[in-house]
Scaffold this motif. Structure first.
Motif, PDB file in Angstrom:
ATOM      1  N   TRP A   8     -27.091 -22.904  -1.528  1.00 39.81           N
ATOM      2  CA  TRP A   8     -26.519 -22.475  -0.249  1.00 39.81           C
ATOM      3  C   TRP A   8     -25.178 -23.155  -0.010  1.00 39.81           C
ATOM      4  N   GLY A   9     -25.081 -24.430  -0.377  1.00 36.80           N
ATOM      5  CA  GLY A   9     -23.816 -25.148  -0.225  1.00 36.80           C
ATOM      6  C   GLY A   9     -22.720 -24.530  -1.077  1.00 36.80           C
ATOM      7  N   TYR A  10     -23.065 -24.177  -2.310  1.00 37.27           N
ATOM      8  CA  TYR A  10     -22.100 -23.545  -3.211  1.00 37.27           C
ATOM      9  C   TYR A  10     -21.667 -22.192  -2.665  1.00 37.27           C
ATOM     10  N   ILE A  11     -22.598 -21.393  -2.182  1.00 38.15           N
ATOM     11  CA  ILE A  11     -22.276 -20.075  -1.634  1.00 38.15           C
ATOM     12  C   ILE A  11     -21.381 -20.217  -0.410  1.00 38.15           C
ATOM     13  N   THR A  12     -21.703 -21.165   0.462  1.00 33.66           N
ATOM     14  CA  THR A  12     -20.891 -21.408   1.657  1.00 33.66           C
ATOM     15  C   THR A  12     -19.478 -21.823   1.269  1.00 33.66           C
ATOM     16  N   LEU A  13     -19.353 -22.727   0.295  1.00 33.43           N
ATOM     17  CA  LEU A  13     -18.042 -23.174  -0.160  1.00 33.43           C
ATOM     18  C   LEU A  13     -17.252 -22.014  -0.757  1.00 33.43           C
ATOM     19  N   LEU A  14     -17.907 -21.196  -1.538  1.00 32.65           N
ATOM     20  CA  LEU A  14     -17.272 -20.052  -2.170  1.00 32.65           C
ATOM     21  C   LEU A  14     -16.729 -19.071  -1.129  1.00 32.65           C
ATOM     22  N   VAL A  15     -17.531 -18.749  -0.139  1.00 32.07           N
ATOM     23  CA  VAL A  15     -17.104 -17.824   0.918  1.00 32.07           C
ATOM     24  C   VAL A  15     -15.975 -18.444   1.742  1.00 32.07           C
ATOM     25  N   ALA A 138      -7.669 -11.953 -18.051  1.00 35.99           N
ATOM     26  CA  ALA A 138      -7.855 -11.088 -16.877  1.00 35.99           C
ATOM     27  C   ALA A 138      -8.959 -11.647 -15.978  1.00 35.99           C
ATOM     28  N   LEU A 139      -8.700 -11.652 -14.677  1.00 36.23           N
ATOM     29  CA  LEU A 139      -9.677 -12.095 -13.677  1.00 36.23           C
ATOM     30  C   LEU A 139     -10.590 -10.910 -13.357  1.00 36.23           C
ATOM     31  N   LYS A 140     -11.632 -10.744 -14.128  1.00 38.45           N
ATOM     32  CA  LYS A 140     -12.479  -9.544 -14.069  1.00 38.45           C
ATOM     33  C   LYS A 140     -13.629  -9.630 -13.070  1.00 38.45           C
ATOM     34  N   SER A 141     -13.978 -10.838 -12.620  1.00 37.12           N
ATOM     35  CA  SER A 141     -15.134 -11.000 -11.729  1.00 37.12           C
ATOM     36  C   SER A 141     -14.734 -11.725 -10.456  1.00 37.12           C
ATOM     37  N   TRP A 142     -15.482 -11.448  -9.392  1.00 30.22           N
ATOM     38  CA  TRP A 142     -15.273 -12.163  -8.134  1.00 30.22           C
ATOM     39  C   TRP A 142     -16.059 -13.457  -8.224  1.00 30.22           C
ATOM     40  N   GLN A 143     -15.412 -14.476  -8.752  1.00 30.30           N
ATOM     41  CA  GLN A 143     -16.018 -15.787  -8.981  1.00 30.30           C
ATOM     42  C   GLN A 143     -14.910 -16.812  -9.091  1.00 30.30           C
ATOM     43  N   PRO A 144     -15.222 -18.089  -8.916  1.00 30.28           N
ATOM     44  CA  PRO A 144     -14.182 -19.094  -9.149  1.00 30.28           C
ATOM     45  C   PRO A 144     -13.956 -19.280 -10.648  1.00 30.28           C
ATOM     46  N   TYR A 145     -12.700 -19.427 -11.023  1.00 27.95           N
ATOM     47  CA  TYR A 145     -12.321 -19.708 -12.398  1.00 27.95           C
ATOM     48  C   TYR A 145     -11.670 -21.083 -12.411  1.00 27.95           C
ATOM     49  N   TYR A 146     -12.100 -21.936 -13.323  1.00 32.00           N
ATOM     50  CA  TYR A 146     -11.567 -23.290 -13.454  1.00 32.00           C
ATOM     51  C   TYR A 146     -10.892 -23.418 -14.818  1.00 32.00           C
ATOM     52  N   PHE A 147      -9.568 -23.491 -14.830  1.00 31.28           N
ATOM     53  CA  PHE A 147      -8.801 -23.566 -16.062  1.00 31.28           C
ATOM     54  C   PHE A 147      -8.283 -24.985 -16.277  1.00 31.28           C
ATOM     55  N   ALA A 148      -8.197 -25.401 -17.550  1.00 27.67           N
ATOM     56  CA  ALA A 148      -7.652 -26.721 -17.865  1.00 27.67           C
ATOM     57  C   ALA A 148      -7.238 -26.769 -19.328  1.00 27.67           C
ATOM     58  N   CYS A 149      -6.343 -27.708 -19.617  1.00 31.38           N
ATOM     59  CA  CYS A 149      -5.973 -28.005 -21.004  1.00 31.38           C
ATOM     60  C   CYS A 149      -6.981 -29.013 -21.527  1.00 31.38           C
TER      61      CYS A 149
END
Length: 175
Positions: A8-15, A138-149
């Motif tokens: 629930w915390g993750y969903i709340t943060l995402l929204v 491509a950002l194909k999904s409604w989700q957080p993406y975390y990129f890094a080297c």
């Protein structure tokens, strides 16, 4: 089966992040080029350069490309929002004898992103794939993406600023 407290915390943060990013997309922030429509009795409206009906191709870091010592999290905040189906282009020099190579990884979650933990990360582009036209994602999904080297045992991520998060917005939603 219900959600756990953590879920629930993750969903709340995402929204909350999605709504905040979408709301901020229509604000005029210092440092952006002016693009207003205004007139007597009308409120000023900022038109974000990424707001189009078609997917955008966005060069990560702009003219800076993908390199050590640039704050990509700040860049993402200034250049967002990003939308579903937008394409991020990572450009970086291929490795040379005297250079420090770069790569692109997708980290699985916020905890891994914050700590630059690559143990469960997925390599998207190797050290040689950023040359010429760059590597496209491509950002194909409604989700957080975390990129890094992922090079130098996480040093590029931790100390070099080579990480950022994107939560693509749904095209056409205005808050």
């Amino acid at each position: 089966m219900g959600f756990t407290f953590a879920q629930w915390g993750y969903i709340t943060l995402l929204v909350a992040c999605t709504l905040t990013g979408s709301c901020m997309a229509n604000k005029s922030w210092p440092g952006y080029s002016s693009n207003y429509t205004s007139g007597w009795g009308h409120r000023q409206v900022y038109h974000h350069p990424n707001k189009t009906d078609a997917p955008n191709k966005i060069s990560v870091g702009g003219s800076e490309n993908w390199h050590f010592g640039f704050n990509y999290s700040e860049w993402a905040l200034k250049n967002g929002p990003f939308y579903l189906n937008d394409i991020l282009v990572f450009k970086y020099d291929p490795p040379k004898n005297d250079s420090h190579p770069h790569s692109v990884y997708l980290l699985p979650d916020l905890k891994s992103f914050k700590s630059c933990n690559f143990s469960h990360a997925r390599m998207l582009a190797s050290t040689t794939q950023g040359g010429d036209e760059g590597f496209e994602f491509a950002l194909k999904s409604w989700q957080p993406y975390y990129f890094a080297c992922g090079e130098s045992n996480g040093v590029h991520c931790n100390l070099g600023g080579m990480k950022f998060m994107v939560m693509p917005a749904l095209r056409g939603w205005n808050f």
